[in-house]
Design an enzyme around this catalytic site. Sequence first.
Site, PDB file in Angstrom:
ATOM      1  N   GLN A  10       0.837  -1.196   0.000  1.00  0.00           N
ATOM      2  CA  GLN A  10       0.000   0.000   0.000  1.00  0.00           C
ATOM      3  C   GLN A  10       0.871   1.245   0.000  1.00  0.00           C
ATOM      4  OE1 GLN A  10      -2.959  -0.289   3.014  1.00  0.00           O
ATOM      5  NE2 GLN A  10      -3.595   1.847   2.905  1.00  0.00           N
ATOM      6  N   SER A  88       4.152  -6.314   2.800  1.00  0.00           N
ATOM      7  CA  SER A  88       2.923  -6.084   3.549  1.00  0.00           C
ATOM      8  C   SER A  88       1.719  -6.611   2.772  1.00  0.00           C
ATOM      9  CB  SER A  88       2.797  -4.587   3.871  1.00  0.00           C
ATOM     10  OG  SER A  88       1.692  -4.340   4.698  1.00  0.00           O
ATOM     11  N   LEU A  89       0.824  -5.723   2.329  1.00  0.00           N
ATOM     12  CA  LEU A  89      -0.318  -6.133   1.513  1.00  0.00           C
ATOM     13  C   LEU A  89       0.118  -6.995   0.337  1.00  0.00           C
ATOM     14  CD1 LEU A  89      -3.268  -5.890   0.419  1.00  0.00           C
ATOM     15  CD2 LEU A  89      -2.511  -3.756  -0.688  1.00  0.00           C
ATOM     16  N   ARG A 113      -9.578  -7.091   5.418  1.00  0.00           N
ATOM     17  CA  ARG A 113      -8.353  -6.717   6.136  1.00  0.00           C
ATOM     18  C   ARG A 113      -8.216  -5.208   6.233  1.00  0.00           C
ATOM     19  NH1 ARG A 113      -2.791  -5.735   4.486  1.00  0.00           N
ATOM     20  NH2 ARG A 113      -1.248  -6.614   5.945  1.00  0.00           N
ATOM     21  N   HIS A 197       1.861  -2.783  11.134  1.00  0.00           N
ATOM     22  CA  HIS A 197       2.930  -3.701  11.532  1.00  0.00           C
ATOM     23  C   HIS A 197       3.520  -3.356  12.888  1.00  0.00           C
ATOM     24  CE1 HIS A 197       2.390  -5.485   7.683  1.00  0.00           C
ATOM     25  NE2 HIS A 197       2.589  -4.330   7.101  1.00  0.00           N
ATOM     26  N   GLN A 246       1.543 -11.163  10.681  1.00  0.00           N
ATOM     27  CA  GLN A 246       2.119 -10.144   9.806  1.00  0.00           C
ATOM     28  C   GLN A 246       1.514  -8.766  10.024  1.00  0.00           C
ATOM     29  OE1 GLN A 246       0.604  -8.557   6.728  1.00  0.00           O
ATOM     30  NE2 GLN A 246       1.981  -9.148   5.065  1.00  0.00           N
TER      31      GLN A 246
END
Length: 311
Positions: A10, A88-89, A113, A197, A246
């Site tokens: 993102q 991440s994403l 999410r 995170h 995560q």
Amino acid sequence: MKLAFLYAGQGNQHVGMGMDLYEQYPDFRRFYDTPSAGFNIKELIQNGPEEVLGETRHTQPCMVAFCAGITALLEQEGILPQMAAGLSLGEYSALTAAGVFDPDTAIALTAFRGKAMETAVGDLPCGMAAILNLDRDTLQKACDEASSLGIVEIANYNCPGQLVIAGEAEAVKKAGELALASGARRCIPLHLPGPFHSSLMSPAGDALADYFKKISFGEMRFPVIFNTTAKSLQPGETIPALLEKQVQSSIYFEDSIRYMEQLGIDTAVEIGPGKVLSGFVKKTTKAIKTYAVEDAESLRAVISALKGETQ
């Protein structure tokens, strides 16, 4: 050639991304036309507004749809990786490419999410900041000292010279000041809608754990390197547990790049808007050649280049 696909996270989404692919490639369109996100992906990407596309609940499924469409077009040309990773994403896009999720499931999952991440901290003032040119141990000491003001943690180990901290606003500000005093070149506030995170995202992890009980996970057709371990799936690990971890734990992209290099990866294709991950690779190792696909022109260029390397 030993190839990896790297999937963007993102932050680099923008109005209009992928619309040339939508217009030129009929097989790309179904990823934007799916109703799985609960809103009209194509309409939002084409027309915006930018601030609505930038909302996490919208950004995440839009990015996954974009990446899944490009992956499908590469696969049609016989281009498949030996492994994949995502920031991440982007890990969800990597798992989709590997066959763990079908695209519709991944789009619906990341819409969920995104909502869970938006609501995880409520009205608590939070922030994130990129710290440039400071080593891990020194930054950890800064976070430890600033933690008297609240939670602040290293969220991203992106590449040599680029770390990201996340947490409660005052603690993040103090850790940034301490980092600068300890020799960091810059401390750059990041305009992201949450302390991603960090342990403050634990409510999102709990929500994902419940959601994962309702969906199926397929077998991986090639390994995915996971953010929290910087390794492929190890004995005793499960994908749901790693994804739950995560969202609320540090991600180790630099370590993931080094692990892929150890496994012989010499070529990487970044999939997603921008070339952020390619930059991370170049700052981490000279042994991996990078390409990036973000539009129709770059798609054709990468297909031509990779097919030329294999001939």
